[in-house]
Design a protein around this motif. Structure first.
Motif, PDB file in Angstrom:
ATOM      1  N   ASP A 135       3.013   0.851  -6.242  1.00  0.00           N
ATOM      2  CA  ASP A 135       4.010   0.860  -5.739  1.00  0.00           C
ATOM      3  C   ASP A 135       5.115   1.700  -4.165  1.00  0.00           C
ATOM      4  O   ASP A 135       4.375   1.734  -3.634  1.00  0.00           O
ATOM      5  N   LYS A 136       5.976   0.570  -3.951  1.00  0.00           N
ATOM      6  CA  LYS A 136       7.106   1.263  -2.849  1.00  0.00           C
ATOM      7  C   LYS A 136       8.100   1.704  -3.149  1.00  0.00           C
ATOM      8  O   LYS A 136       8.447   3.003  -2.575  1.00  0.00           O
ATOM      9  N   ASP A 184       4.188  -5.352   5.818  1.00  0.00           N
ATOM     10  CA  ASP A 184       2.900  -6.297   4.586  1.00  0.00           C
ATOM     11  C   ASP A 184       2.907  -7.378   4.620  1.00  0.00           C
ATOM     12  O   ASP A 184       1.867  -7.231   4.162  1.00  0.00           O
ATOM     13  N   ARG A 212       6.863 -11.682  -3.265  1.00  0.00           N
ATOM     14  CA  ARG A 212       5.383 -11.230  -2.960  1.00  0.00           C
ATOM     15  C   ARG A 212       4.446 -12.241  -3.098  1.00  0.00           C
ATOM     16  O   ARG A 212       4.305 -12.419  -2.575  1.00  0.00           O
ATOM     17  N   LEU A 222      -0.742  -5.824  -3.182  1.00  0.00           N
ATOM     18  CA  LEU A 222      -0.527  -4.488  -3.327  1.00  0.00           C
ATOM     19  C   LEU A 222      -0.734  -3.358  -4.292  1.00  0.00           C
ATOM     20  O   LEU A 222      -0.686  -3.301  -5.455  1.00  0.00           O
ATOM     21  N   ALA A 231       1.623 -11.560  -1.025  1.00  0.00           N
ATOM     22  CA  ALA A 231       1.241  -9.687  -1.187  1.00  0.00           C
ATOM     23  C   ALA A 231       1.147  -9.455  -2.641  1.00  0.00           C
ATOM     24  O   ALA A 231       0.552  -8.256  -2.671  1.00  0.00           O
ATOM     25  N   GLY A 280      -1.221  -5.007   1.312  1.00  0.00           N
ATOM     26  CA  GLY A 280       0.592  -5.432   0.744  1.00  0.00           C
ATOM     27  C   GLY A 280       1.350  -3.691   1.246  1.00  0.00           C
ATOM     28  O   GLY A 280       2.274  -4.476   0.956  1.00  0.00           O
ATOM     29  N   HIS A 281       1.006  -3.010   2.017  1.00  0.00           N
ATOM     30  CA  HIS A 281       2.524  -2.100   1.938  1.00  0.00           C
ATOM     31  C   HIS A 281       3.216  -2.380   3.311  1.00  0.00           C
ATOM     32  O   HIS A 281       2.678  -2.583   4.071  1.00  0.00           O
TER      33      HIS A 281
END
Ligand code: PBG
Length: 323
Positions: free
Chosen positions: A217-218, A122, A205, A214, A210, A128-129
């Protein structure tokens, strides 16, 4: 007083000290720091009042502070130049990236301090991942391969502990293999094993720049906050793949997980009191809504829940207080 009275042993400080079950010392702390490579990027992080992004010189001073206070480990998070972030993340394994430069700078002034790193793409990823993205999908195996390169360069720079926070499948085994075959057998892995898809990472973040980046989402790689058994399977897997230590993250909202992990695996267990937890506590203190004593109380809770140590932005402040 009669049988069953508990207040007899609470009467004086001496009696209370005799029956204290849990301790908190500076040795239980890992201090996460943000190091910037951007000119003028240093200074206080608005959503984390009291926490600053540091220059390389600032990182060296932090290392000296850690040594003085008996904090055994520092964990480096890079604040990298947004113009150099790419989809292929090649700066993640550049020996001259800010994270690697910080490792070397710290080792210069404080060779005995344990230096921990973050392994995830990231800070160097345009989207941003934590992993490589193709057509909106986070690629597992290609990411693990990239993380392996990142790990070797960090080990080369002098890291003592690698902290894979990416949550890809198979990364611990892959990293362990890369370390063994490249002569870095002594580099340890503290796996972010039970890392939940949490809203409590928001201020972090911001800190690493970041937030605006992004895309989505994660949730396809971090654990659903509703899932306890899945978290346990993650820990079991990471230990079987060669993790030396495991982490639960966030911390305070997941103390049940900490206790289960310690009871079930009896492995070195850490919790990360993340940026959002820091922001909540510090915001309330600065508003006069809570007294500063809650900081130590919040860390003692992790020890009571079975954690050997805590990653916390409060590390230097608490170590100073405990001294
Ligand atoms: C990302 C990473 C995160 C944190 C540590 N490493 C954020 C995320 O997963 O989005 C969070 C730490 C904190 O909130 O204090 N690799």
């Amino acid at each position: 007083r009669h049988h069953g009275a508990q207040r007899r042993l609470r009467r004086t400080p001496a009696l209370r000290a005799m029956v204290t079950e849990t301790t908190l010392t500076p040795a239980n702390l890992i201090w996460p720091i943000f190091v910037t490579e951007i000119a003028g990027g240093e200074g206080e992080i608005p959503s984390m009042p009291g926490v600053e992004r540091l220059t390389l010189d600032g990182a060296k001073r932090a290392a000296e502070t850690a040594m003085r206070l008996g904090i055994p480990a520092i964990c480096i998070f890079p604040h990298s130049d947004p113009d150099l972030k790419t989809e292929s993340c090649e700066r993640a394994w550049d020996p001259e990236n800010i994270g690697n430069r910080a490792i070397r700078a710290i080792k210069q002034v404080a060779p005995e301090l344990a230096v921990m790193t973050d392994i995830a793409l990231d800070p160097y990823n345009a989207n941003g991942h934590d992993g490589l993205v193709r057509d909106g999908v986070i690629l597992n195996d290609e990411t693990v391969e990239a993380l392996g390169r990142m790990a070797l360069v960090q080990a080369e720079a002098g890291a003592d502990i690698l902290g894979p926070s990416d949550m890809m499948d198979g990364r611990i085994g892959a990293l362990r293999g890369r370390l063994e075959e490249s002569g870095h057998k002594d580099v340890a892995i503290l796996s972010y094993a039970a890392k939940f898809a949490s809203g409590f990472y928001g201020p972090f973040r911001d800190a690493v720049g970041a937030s605006g980046r992004l895309v989505g989402d994660k949730k396809t790689y971090q654990v659903n906050p509703a899932n306890r058994e899945e978290a346990m399977r993650c820990v079991a897997r990471d230990l079987s793949e060669g993790a030396d230590m495991v982490m639960v993250k966030p911390g305070m909202p997941y103390l049940d997980i900490c206790r289960m992990v310690k009871d079930q695996f009896a492995a070195p267990t850490f919790a990360y009191q993340v940026s959002g937890e820091y922001a909540m506590i510090e915001g309330a203190i600065r508003n006069g809504w809570l007294a500063r004593e809650v900081v130590v109380e919040s860390l003692l809770a992790f020890r009571r829940a079975g954690c050997d140590g805590i990653l916390t932005y409060y590390a230097p402040q608490v170590a100073e207080r405990l001294a």
